[in-house]
Design a protein around this motif. Structure first.
Motif, mmCIF file in Angstrom:
data_model
loop_
_atom_site.group_PDB
_atom_site.id
_atom_site.type_symbol
_atom_site.label_atom_id
_atom_site.label_comp_id
_atom_site.label_asym_id
_atom_site.label_seq_id
_atom_site.Cartn_x
_atom_site.Cartn_y
_atom_site.Cartn_z
ATOM 1 N N HIS A 167 87.053 44.232 80.979
ATOM 2 C CA HIS A 167 88.521 44.288 80.957
ATOM 3 C C HIS A 167 89.044 45.189 79.839
ATOM 4 O O HIS A 167 90.196 45.599 79.863
ATOM 5 N N GLN A 168 88.185 45.511 78.856
ATOM 6 C CA GLN A 168 88.601 46.393 77.772
ATOM 7 C C GLN A 168 88.386 47.863 78.134
ATOM 8 O O GLN A 168 88.889 48.743 77.451
ATOM 9 N N GLU A 169 87.641 48.118 79.180
ATOM 10 C CA GLU A 169 87.342 49.491 79.585
ATOM 11 C C GLU A 169 88.318 50.005 80.639
ATOM 12 O O GLU A 169 88.741 51.151 80.593
ATOM 13 N N SER A 170 88.644 49.174 81.596
ATOM 14 C CA SER A 170 89.581 49.594 82.636
ATOM 15 C C SER A 170 90.500 48.430 82.963
ATOM 16 O O SER A 170 90.047 47.339 83.288
ATOM 17 N N ALA A 171 91.793 48.694 82.858
ATOM 18 C CA ALA A 171 92.788 47.641 83.034
ATOM 19 C C ALA A 171 93.003 47.322 84.510
ATOM 20 O O ALA A 171 92.970 48.194 85.373
ATOM 21 N N ILE A 172 93.234 46.068 84.753
ATOM 22 C CA ILE A 172 93.663 45.564 86.055
ATOM 23 C C ILE A 172 95.098 45.120 85.840
ATOM 24 O O ILE A 172 95.447 44.628 84.764
ATOM 25 N N SER A 173 95.945 45.278 86.835
ATOM 26 C CA SER A 173 97.336 44.876 86.656
ATOM 27 C C SER A 173 97.891 44.275 87.933
ATOM 28 O O SER A 173 97.342 44.453 89.020
ATOM 29 N N ASN A 174 98.975 43.540 87.753
ATOM 30 C CA ASN A 174 99.739 42.975 88.862
ATOM 31 C C ASN A 174 101.190 43.416 88.697
ATOM 32 O O ASN A 174 101.696 43.480 87.564
ATOM 33 N N PRO A 175 101.889 43.701 89.796
ATOM 34 C CA PRO A 175 103.290 44.111 89.672
ATOM 35 C C PRO A 175 104.196 42.920 89.351
ATOM 36 O O PRO A 175 104.087 41.864 89.964
ATOM 37 N N VAL A 176 105.053 43.105 88.343
ATOM 38 C CA VAL A 176 106.063 42.112 87.968
ATOM 39 C C VAL A 176 107.318 42.871 87.581
ATOM 40 O O VAL A 176 107.277 43.724 86.683
ATOM 41 N N ASP A 177 108.412 42.604 88.256
ATOM 42 C CA ASP A 177 109.707 43.201 87.925
ATOM 43 C C ASP A 177 109.613 44.718 87.798
ATOM 44 O O ASP A 177 110.164 45.323 86.877
ATOM 45 N N GLY A 178 108.861 45.351 88.690
ATOM 46 C CA GLY A 178 108.772 46.800 88.707
ATOM 47 C C GLY A 178 107.834 47.418 87.680
ATOM 48 O O GLY A 178 107.829 48.629 87.495
ATOM 49 N N HIS A 179 107.033 46.603 87.009
ATOM 50 C CA HIS A 179 106.075 47.093 86.023
ATOM 51 C C HIS A 179 104.670 46.603 86.378
ATOM 52 O O HIS A 179 104.513 45.564 87.020
ATOM 53 N N ASP A 180 103.671 47.328 85.917
ATOM 54 C CA ASP A 180 102.282 46.919 86.100
ATOM 55 C C ASP A 180 101.837 46.117 84.882
ATOM 56 O O ASP A 180 101.602 46.680 83.809
ATOM 57 N N VAL A 181 101.750 44.800 85.057
ATOM 58 C CA VAL A 181 101.397 43.883 83.974
ATOM 59 C C VAL A 181 99.879 43.782 83.872
ATOM 60 O O VAL A 181 99.209 43.447 84.852
ATOM 61 N N PRO A 182 99.320 44.089 82.687
ATOM 62 C CA PRO A 182 97.861 44.027 82.533
ATOM 63 C C PRO A 182 97.325 42.597 82.612
ATOM 64 O O PRO A 182 97.945 41.660 82.111
ATOM 65 N N VAL A 183 96.170 42.454 83.252
ATOM 66 C CA VAL A 183 95.499 41.166 83.404
ATOM 67 C C VAL A 183 94.047 41.363 83.000
ATOM 68 O O VAL A 183 93.402 42.300 83.479
ATOM 69 N N PRO A 184 93.515 40.526 82.102
ATOM 70 C CA PRO A 184 94.156 39.407 81.408
ATOM 71 C C PRO A 184 95.017 39.897 80.249
ATOM 72 O O PRO A 184 94.896 41.031 79.803
ATOM 73 N N HIS A 185 95.889 39.007 79.770
ATOM 74 C CA HIS A 185 96.649 39.252 78.555
ATOM 75 C C HIS A 185 96.970 37.911 77.909
ATOM 76 O O HIS A 185 96.817 36.866 78.525
ATOM 77 N N PHE A 186 97.357 37.966 76.644
ATOM 78 C CA PHE A 186 97.792 36.776 75.931
ATOM 79 C C PHE A 186 98.920 37.180 75.003
ATOM 80 O O PHE A 186 99.197 38.366 74.820
ATOM 81 N N GLY A 187 99.576 36.223 74.417
ATOM 82 C CA GLY A 187 100.642 36.503 73.463
ATOM 83 C C GLY A 187 101.371 35.236 73.118
ATOM 84 O O GLY A 187 100.860 34.134 73.344
ATOM 85 N N VAL A 188 102.560 35.401 72.558
ATOM 86 C CA VAL A 188 103.362 34.252 72.173
ATOM 87 C C VAL A 188 104.802 34.457 72.608
ATOM 88 O O VAL A 188 105.242 35.591 72.830
ATOM 89 N N ILE A 189 105.505 33.343 72.724
ATOM 90 C CA ILE A 189 106.937 33.358 72.989
ATOM 91 C C ILE A 189 107.615 33.145 71.643
ATOM 92 O O ILE A 189 107.379 32.137 70.967
ATOM 93 N N LEU A 190 108.411 34.115 71.251
ATOM 94 C CA LEU A 190 109.086 34.097 69.958
ATOM 95 C C LEU A 190 110.563 33.784 70.142
ATOM 96 O O LEU A 190 111.092 33.905 71.257
#
Length: 141
Positions: free
Chosen positions: A57-80
């Motif tokens: 997953h660090q070599e080639s990104a996979i993505s899913n469309p969300v709101d007109g953008h290609d969202v990378p999968v997997p991903h993580f983060g926080v809600i601020l």
């Protein structure tokens, strides 16, 4: 219910670059460490970067469309909170950070409206940071 901090361990193939990214670019305080891993206070959560070989997953990104953008999968983060998200977006933009998805308002005027941005760490791990003006919208349909 009060939220408990999460613990997340992620692979990094360049420990020094990842240490700089999380420590200097994000300003996360460093905790315990060894020659092969480093703990960070990641917005109140425990993020551990572990030296490891490059993962697919660090070599080639996979993505899913969300709101007109290609969202990378997997991903993580926080809600601020909104002001912290805005400050982080400005900090990252001032450092000329390359975004996968530039900071913007997703689902504007709809249920679940949120501020969001996506970027990659130096080892290709995808991160998302988001904020809601109304936290009751977090799981709204």
């Amino acid at each position: 219910m009060a939220l408990s901090p999460f613990h997340l361990a992620i692979p990094v193939y360049d420990l020094a670059a990842a240490r700089h990214f999380y420590g200097e670019v994000f300003g996360c305080a460093e905790g315990r460490s060894s020659d092969h891993w480093v703990d960070f206070d990641f917005f109140g959560h425990q993020l551990v970067i572990h030296e490891a070989p490059k993962m697919p997953h660090q070599e080639s990104a996979i993505s899913n469309p969300v709101d007109g953008h290609d969202v990378p999968v997997p991903h993580f983060g926080v809600i601020l909170d909104w002001s912290t998200w805005e400050a982080l977006a400005k900090r990252l933009q001032a450092r000329e950070t390359a975004f996968v998805i530039e900071p913007y308002i997703r689902f504007k005027g709809q249920v679940g409206e949120q501020a969001t941005m996506f970027l990659l760490d130096p080892c290709g791990n995808a991160l998302e940071f988001k904020a809601f003006k109304d936290m009751s919208q977090l799981f709204a349909k």
